[in-house]
Every structure is written in structure tokens, then in C-alpha cells.
Design an enzyme around this catalytic site. Structure first.
Site, PDB file in Angstrom:
ATOM      1  N   GLY A 518       0.839  -1.202   0.000  1.00  0.00           N
ATOM      2  CA  GLY A 518       0.000   0.000   0.000  1.00  0.00           C
ATOM      3  C   GLY A 518       0.859   1.230   0.000  1.00  0.00           C
ATOM      4  N   GLY A 521       3.670   1.079   2.611  1.00  0.00           N
ATOM      5  CA  GLY A 521       4.770   0.130   2.546  1.00  0.00           C
ATOM      6  C   GLY A 521       4.256  -1.250   2.193  1.00  0.00           C
ATOM      7  CG  ASP A 634      -8.281   5.145   7.555  1.00  0.00           C
ATOM      8  OD1 ASP A 634      -9.265   5.358   6.809  1.00  0.00           O
ATOM      9  OD2 ASP A 634      -7.150   4.865   7.124  1.00  0.00           O
TER      10      ASP A 634
END
Ligand SMILES: *[C@@H]1O[C@H](CO)[C@@H](O)[C@H](O)[C@H]1NC(C)=O
Ligand SMILES: *[C@@H]1O[C@H](CO)[C@@H](O)[C@H](O)[C@H]1NC(C)=O
Ligand SMILES: *[C@@H]1O[C@H](CO)[C@@H](O)[C@H](O)[C@H]1NC(C)=O
Ligand SMILES: *[C@@H]1O[C@H](CO)[C@@H](O)[C@H](O)[C@H]1NC(C)=O
Ligand SMILES: *[C@@H]1O[C@H](CO)[C@@H](O)[C@H](O)[C@H]1NC(C)=O
Ligand SMILES: *[C@@H]1O[C@H](CO)[C@@H](O)[C@H](O)[C@H]1NC(C)=O
Length: 750
Positions: A518, A521, A634
Site C-alpha cells: 500500500g 509500505g 480510518d
């Protein structure tokens, strides 16, 4: 029979009317005639904004475009005419001999308005009203060849599909200009445009001269203030000739408009068919009183409005009618002239007095004067009849000549203070006013010296009282109790893992062990010497996730233990590496199964229900049961990991925020998270609380039930905002049709 025939005739006419979307050289438009776009979205005709207000005896008409199916009539464009149309029956909108669309006053045989573009002599033209809300001047033989579009010449409304352009060769910006008042479309004092100096930001100006709001620079795909990313896509195009902004709605069924209001604010309004009203989505500047000089001369703004404007003591509204229409720009006038004005020869020191207005935003355009005390400062003001006010504080003496503008009451920000307003003594005889507020003139022997000082001081212009107007409300507060946490970082010591161990475990971060990749990393699978399976999250050296975020994630995850939160096994911070090691989740993340048509069958209703429950338990622990109060920020399908038994575990605390014990909400300026999952108040205003996660959780539940990705998948170009889709189905009463088809084989258990 007669009524029926009449009805049929009427019907026939209506059908005829709705069918017409074009003005051609043989079919001009006048009087009550209208043209309507193909899909019946927009109508063009003569429109009188006053027709509903008070006496309509002397109505003024404008060529306007409005929404066909929205009441009260909401216009999106009006032709700017210098000469007002009072009788539409003698006025025609027609194709002129030069091919332009012109507005003609037939009684006087003169042109009132024209599209004024160059049309090739060979081409004959027509004007077509489109479903986009644009009136296009197009070639009669091929309507996709256009010479002029009303949507590119906006008035106070910027419609989806329209452009706001800065022409680089002429340096002229396309402007959105407010109406004069709620019934008068002629240009008002406020305008929005792309900064002509090329800074790639929008500015709102007062009277073409003073800018009181800026959007901040365009930064790849957003402004400092996100303008409704949940609903619309904004696009910036910059080439050699021009730069412009363009936006479109993510969902064409949303009726939305962007306007600059009579109040000097820009607003996005969305039509709610259910409640039949326009709903404000956002506005800037958020505080009405940040609009420059909103209340006109001697008007004072009060943020507790509406009404936002009042006249200061001793003054009254110049034009009452306009104030009722929210046009305050006329301002206020003195009830009683100053003594020095009516009787300039009288002993000035006997006549006028000062009224103290405490805690106000001081007016614009002050002048510095040299005085060592408040009394000296007052004398300087009294000596000159054009001086209307002064203030004296630790920064010195300031006087105001001419009108006072941009005053605000009950103000405690920068540039605030006590204003001493000059009034005739009779205005102050009002007994209810406390004596301390009234400051009588002082007869000073040093007057002559002061006059000289005053003249000298006129050269000492100081303009320190204006910057504040460019600031925007909503401060960024960081209340993270972060230091407490860093103290706890020692507790991670026990979690430190050697880089060498991890290299062995993951086959030197080999390709074959890679689980995912992603922006942050990569994630590799590994096996520790004791046989434990692990997921190794190796952050890029230049990862967006800074060390601060990493530490916050570390500390959080290390301190949090719950069966529905992912379990941190260790970390490695050697040799610039930033590596987090988690327990391995054989079923990886929820999105990899849920949105895969092949694998989604693995998730029967029982498992989905377990996942929903588990995530809810995890959230409850974060908010209520853990020692900290945490907003995840998130929450989305790709951050829900599934163990071998499909138990959900919330992961990725990189954006999490910690609240103090009694704190329930906060404001951030940096909007981080994933569009589509963000609650509107967070996306629009940066406000967050545990409710923000509740919103994301709701979106997640919808995804789990429908099996649809909220923000479209990579291979479908169409963006689906699931919340809207579900709402549509829900409103039609067939939400049940949205249930994931792969669940049909596994009916719900009772
Ligand atoms: C005028 O007012 C009437 C009722 O007060 C309302 O039904 C109608 O929609 C209004 N028309 C316009 C053009 O606003
Ligand atoms: C109207 O004005 C145009 C020029 O502006 C002129 O050519 C034309 O003859 C006038 N028509 C009438 C009927 O006066
Ligand atoms: C109309 O004009 C467009 C754009 O110039 C062109 O692509 C199209 O082929 C034209 N159509 C016809 C029928 O001429
Ligand atoms: C706006 O500016 C113009 C000139 O730039 C000036 O004449 C006019 O008075 C100003 N309007 C107000 C309300 O100050
Ligand atoms: C709206 O503003 C115009 C121009 O300032 C003014 O002449 C008009 O009277 C106002 N409208 C009403 C209804 O007061
Ligand atoms: C008063 O102030 C105005 C504005 O600064 C200035 O033009 C004028 O000359 C002054 N009058 C006197 C009498 O000082």
C-alpha cells in the site's frame, strides 16, 4: 364538450411547449413563452424575482434559467442587462442578424443584451437549453458545435460542469458575483474568483478591492478547506492560455448548486426532494461576521444573529427596505449631526462627546496618532470634525476619519478593543446608559500642541488592523495528551524485535512472502522461531506515516488488548527501518473476501453478523472500556482483519486520536482518512468525535450487507456513494433489493 376540447387544446399546448428546447431565427421567445431542456430539468424565460414580493405593479423582468421542478423558483443564471425589462411582451430573445443571441426591446428597437461572440458568417445559429442548466449558442446544422455557453458566464451560481476560469493572456478572471439583494440580480458587492495573480486559489472580495477569504492553494486534489469531497469532484486544469476549476457531482441525481450569496458567503446547497428544500452543505467563511463590511458604514455585526447587523448607538438604518432583504451595505446614518458639523464655530470642546463600545472588532482604516494618554487621543479626535472615533490602548492612539466599516460586537479576537464613538451630546443624555460609558470632552491647555502632533501623526499611517480578516475560523487544537503516552513507550521495550530475526522469519522480505502493498509500505508473512505466524508491516523509509504517527500507533496498539483489536507482537526500529509485527490473520482483510465475487460466498449471513458484532465490540472497547478514549478515524473494510474463524480484528491505528476523559469532540484542520467513510461534519469541517467512527461503521455495515464497495472498485469507472444509493432504495421502499445476491443462497437464520 367545449370544456373537454379546451382541455385538450391546453394539453396539446403544454406538450408542445415542453417539447421545445430551442430558440431559432424563426422562433424567438417573448412574454410568457419558455423553453425547457430535453429532460425537463431547466427552464428559460422571462422571470421577475419581485413578482411574489409586496406590490408587483412595477415588476422588473430578467432573462433567467431556473430549475423546472423546484419551487419556489430558483434561478441559476440571469442575463446581465443594463436596461431593465418592464414589459416582457414587447421584448424578445432572438437570434440576431450576426448570429448572436440578442435581447431586443421592440418598442424602442434597441438591443439590451447580446452574447457578443464572433460567429462565422457562414454559420446559422440556434440557442438550446440543456439539461446541464446551460444555454448554448450552437450551430443550427450541428448542435455540438457551440460558440457560447451560459454555464461559462456564470452570474451568482456555479453549476456542476461549469468552469471558473482565469484567462492568462488577458489576466481576467471569470467571477461569481452576488446579487444586490434577494430580489435584485444586478451585481452586488461580493465576488468569488480565481486569484488573478496566479496563486491557484479562490478569493472572495468586497467591492473588487478587499479580499476577506481565501481558499488556500490548490494542493493536488483539494483545498485547505475540502469543498464537499463526499459529493463532488473538483478538478483543476492549468495550461498556457488559461487555468480553471471545474466540478462535477459524483452522483448525477444530486441536485446541487454552488453560489455566492447576498450575505457575502459562498455556499453549497443541495436539494432534498424528500423535504422539498435546499439544505446547506457548507459555507465559507463560516462565520457571517467574517464577511468584510457586511453591515455597511456604522453597522455592527453580531455573530449571534440573524439579524447579523445593527446600527451603532446614535445611528439608524439608511434604507430599511434593503435591510429586510439582507442587503445591509447601505449602512446607517447619524440620527443627529455632530455639533461641529452644524455649528463649526462653536467652542468645539463643549459640544460632542464619546460613547465607549467595549469588546468590538475595531473598524478598518484607522490612523495612528501621537498621544501619551487617552485624553490626549480624545483631544486629537475632537479637533477635527471628520474624526468619528478613536481608541487608546497599550499600542497607542488611533483615530478614524470618515465612515466606520467592519465593526463587530462581542468580539474577543485580534484587532479588538474599546472604540470611543463620537456622538452629539443629546444622543448620550439617555439616562439608562451608565455614566462610565460616556466620556466627556476635556478642556486641555495643550490643545495647540496636540493639533501639531495630530498633523504629524497623519504621516504615521499604521495599518496593523487588517490581517485578521484573512484568517479562517476553526482552529486546530491538539489535545492528545501525547507526552503521557510517550512516557509509556518504555512499555514497548518488551516488544522490541531484532531485524535479523525478522529477516529470517520473512525470507529476507522475499516476494513470495508478500501479503499486500500500500501507500504506507508492504506487508509480509513470516514465521517466528517458535512457530508463531506473523504479519510484518514494513513501512517505506519515506512513508507518509511519520514517526509521530508510528509511535502513536505503537503505543496505542501496545496498550490495547481486546479480542476484536489486532494484536501487536513486536516492533523493530533498527537501521532506519520502521517495522510493526502483528499476529497473522489467515483470512486477511475483509475487503479481499467481501468484494471478491468468487470468495464472497464464504461469508454467509452468520459470519457477516459475527463480523458486524465483533467490530461493534471492538469500537465499544475503544470508546468506553479501555483506559484511553480513542477515535480510530480510518475504519473501513480493508482495516478489518479476519482470523481463521472469521473473527474480525480492527487494525491500523495510524490515524487514531486520543481524547481526554471528559472531552467528546475536537476539530482538526488536516482531513485524513478515507473518502466515503468520513462523516460529513468531519469531511467538511474537520469536527470529529466517536460519532465519526460510528458513521464509518454504518458505511461498513452497509458494505457488509450489500457486498458493494462504497467508493467504486478499480475496474468500474463509476463512483458509487453507497450511502446515497441505499437512501434512494430505502426511500422507494425496496432497500431489500440491495442485499448481496450471494447471501440469497444462505437465507438468514431465524
Ligand atoms: C409565490 O408565492 C406563492 C404562495 O405564497 C408560492 O406558492 C409560489 O411558489 C411563489 N412563487 C414564486 C415564483 O416564488
Ligand atoms: C431598428 O434598428 C436597426 C439598427 O439599429 C435598423 O437597421 C432598423 O431599420 C430599425 N428598425 C425599425 C423598424 O426601426
Ligand atoms: C458535429 O461537430 C462535431 C464536433 O465538431 C463533430 O465531431 C461531428 O462529427 C459533427 N457532426 C456532424 C453530423 O457533422
Ligand atoms: C466600491 O468601489 C468604487 C470604486 O472602486 C467606489 O466608487 C464605491 O464607492 C465603492 N463602494 C462602496 C460601497 O464603498
Ligand atoms: C434592491 O436593491 C436595489 C438596488 O440597490 C434597490 O433599488 C431596490 O429597491 C432593492 N429592492 C427592494 C425591494 O428594496
Ligand atoms: C481633518 O482630517 C482630514 C482627514 O485627515 C484632513 O483632510 C483635514 O485637513 C483635517 N482638518 C483639520 C481642520 O485639521
Amino acid at each position: 364538450m367545449a370544456p373537454l376540447a379546451f382541455l385538450l387544446l391546453l394539453l396539446g399546448q403544454t406538450l408542445l411547449c415542453t417539447a421545445v428546447d430551442t430558440i431559432s431565427s424563426t422562433t424567438p421567445l417573448s412574454g410568457e413563452q419558455r423553453i425547457v431542456s430535453k429532460g425537463n430539468k431547466f427552464t428559460l424565460g422571462f422571470y421577475s424575482p419581485q413578482s411574489n414580493a409586496t406590490s408587483s405593479s412595477s415588476s422588473t423582468y430578467y432573462i433567467a434559467i431556473w430549475y423546472s421542478n423546484i419551487l419556489p423558483v430558483t434561478t441559476v443564471w440571469t442575463a446581465a442587462t443594463d436596461v431593465l425589462v418592464s414589459d416582457p411582451t414587447t421584448t424578445v430573445l432572438a437570434i440576431g442578424s450576426d448570429g448572436n443571441l440578442v435581447l431586443l426591446d421592440q418598442s424602442r428597437n434597441r438591443s439590451l443584451w447580446s452574447t457578443n461572440v464572433r460567429v462565422p458568417a457562414s454559420s446559422s445559429t440556434v440557442a438550446i437549453i440543456r439539461d446541464s442548466g446551460s444555454l448554448d449558442l450552437a450551430s443550427a446544422s450541428n448542435s455540438s458545435v457551440t460558440y457560447w455557453k451560459s454555464i461559462e458566464h456564470p452570474t451568482n451560481t456555479w453549476l456542476p460542469g461549469g468552469k471558473l476560469t482565469l484567462d492568462k493572456t488577458t489576466g481576467v478572471s471569470q467571477r461569481l458575483v452576488s446579487w444586490r439583494n434577494n430580489t435584485n440580480p444586478s451585481p452586488g458587492l461580493f465576488s468569488l474568483e480565481l486569484d488573478p495573480s496566479g496563486t491557484q486559489q479562490f478569493i472572495i472580495q468586497w467591492n473588487d478591492s478587499i479580499s476577506y477569504w481565501t481558499s488556500g492553494r490548490w494542493n493536488r486534489n483539494s483545498f485547505r478547506i475540502p469543498l464537499a469531497p463526499e459529493m463532488s469532484n473538483m478538478q483543476f486544469v492549468d495550461n498556457d492560455d488559461e487555468s480553471y476549476f471545474l466540478y462535477s457531482m459524483k452522483d448525477d441525481s444530486i441536485i446541487s448548486r454552488f453560489i455566492i450569496d447576498v450575505s457575502g458567503q459562498i455556499k453549497q446547497l443541495t436539494w432534498m426532494e424528500i423535504s422539498k428544500q435546499w439544505v446547506l452543505f457548507w459555507s465559507e467563511p463560516q462565520a457571517q461576521c467574517e464577511v468584510y463590511a457586511l453591515c455597511g458604514a456604522y453597522g455592527s455585526c453580531n455573530s449571534n444573529g440573524p439579524p447579523y447587523c445593527n446600527c451603532v448607538k446614535g445611528f439608524s438604518q439608511k434604507i430599511q427596505n434593503n435591510w429586510d432583504l439582507q442587503d445591509y451595505s447601505g449602512g446607517c446614518k447619524r440620527n443627529t449631526p455632530l455639533q461641529c458639523q452644524t455649528n463649526p464655530r462653536s467652542a468645539h470642546t463643549q459640544s460632542d462627546m464619546f460613547f465607549a463600545m467595549e469588546d468590538v472588532r475595531l473598524p478598518d482604516n484607522s490612523r495612528g496618532a501621537v498621544a501619551t494618554s487617552s485624553q490626549e487621543c480624545q483631544m486629537i479626535c475632537l479637533k477635527n470634525c471628520s474624526c468619528n472615533a478613536y481608541t487608546y490602548d497599550s499600542t497607542g492612539c488611533f483615530v478614524w476619519h470618515g465612515d466606520l466599516v467592519n465593526l463587530q460586537e462581542q468580539y474577543s479576537g485580534d484587532g479588538g478593543g474599546t472604540l470611543l464613538l463620537r456622538l452629539v451630546a443629546s444622543e448620550l443624555s439617555d439616562p439608562e446608559k451608565s455614566k462610565t460609558a460616556i466620556i466627556g470632552p476635556v478642556v486641555g491647555g495643550v490643545a495647540a500642541v496636540l493639533v501639531i502632533l495630530a498633523i504629524v501623526s497623519l504621516f504615521l499611517f499604521r495599518k496593523c488592523r487588517r490581517n485578521k480578516t484573512l484568517q479562517i475560523s476553526g482552529g486546530a487544537r491538539t489535545n492528545l495528551r501525547y507526552n503521557d503516552l510517550l512516557d509509556d513507550i518504555q512499555s514497548i521495550d518488551s516488544l522490541l524485535l531484532d531485524l535479523s530475526t525478522l529477516k529470517v522469519a520473512t525470507n529476507d522480505f522475499g516476494e513470495g512472502n508478500m501479503l499486500g502493498k500500500g501507500g504506507f509500505g508492504m506487508v509480509h508473512k513470516g514465521v517466528l522461531p517458535d512457530g508463531k505466524q506473523i504479519a510484518v508491516k514494513r513501512l517505506c523509509q519515506n512513508s507518509r506515516q511519520g514517526l509521530g504517527e508510528l509511535k502513536s500507533e505503537l503505543v496505542l496498539v501496545a496498550k490495547l488488548r481486546h479480542r476484536n483489536l489486532v494484536n501487536l507482537i513486536g516492533v523493530c526500529l533498527e537501521e532506519q527501518e520502521k517495522i510493526l509485527v502483528y499476529e497473522f490473520m489467515p483470512n486477511r482483510s475483509l475487503d479481499t473476501i467481501l468484494f471478491d465475487s468468487g470468495r464472497s460466498k464464504q461469508l454467509d449471513w452468520g459470519r457477516r453478523f459475527k463480523i458486524i458484532n465483533g467490530v461493534a465490540r471492538g469500537l465499544q472497547y475503544l470508546y468506553e472500556d479501555s483506559q484511553l478514549k480513542i477515535v480510530h478515524h480510518d475504519l473501513k473494510a480493508s482495516n478489518i482483519l479476519l482470523d481463521f474463524d472469521y473473527n474480525p480484528k480492527i487494525s491500523d491505528f495510524g490515524l487514531a486520536k486520543i481524547f481526554g476523559g471528559d472531552q467528546s469532540e475536537d476539530v482538526t484542520r488536516r482531513i485524513a482518512g478515507t473518502y466515503g467513510y468520513m462523516s460529513p461534519e468531519y469531511a467538511m469541517h474537520g469536527q470529529y468525535s466517536t460519532k465519526s467512527d460510528a458513521f464509518s461503521f454504518g458505511v461498513l455495515v452497509l458494505e457488509i450487507v450489500t457486498g458493494r464497495r462504497n467508493n467504486g472498485s478499480c475496474n468500474s469507472e463509476q463512483y458509487i456513494y453507497l450511502v446515497n444509493l441505499v437512501w434512494e432504495y430505502w426511500a422507494r421502499g425496496n432497500a431489500i433489493e440491495l442485499i448481496d445476491p450471494s447471501l440469497i443462497d444462505h437465507p438468514c437464520p431465524n
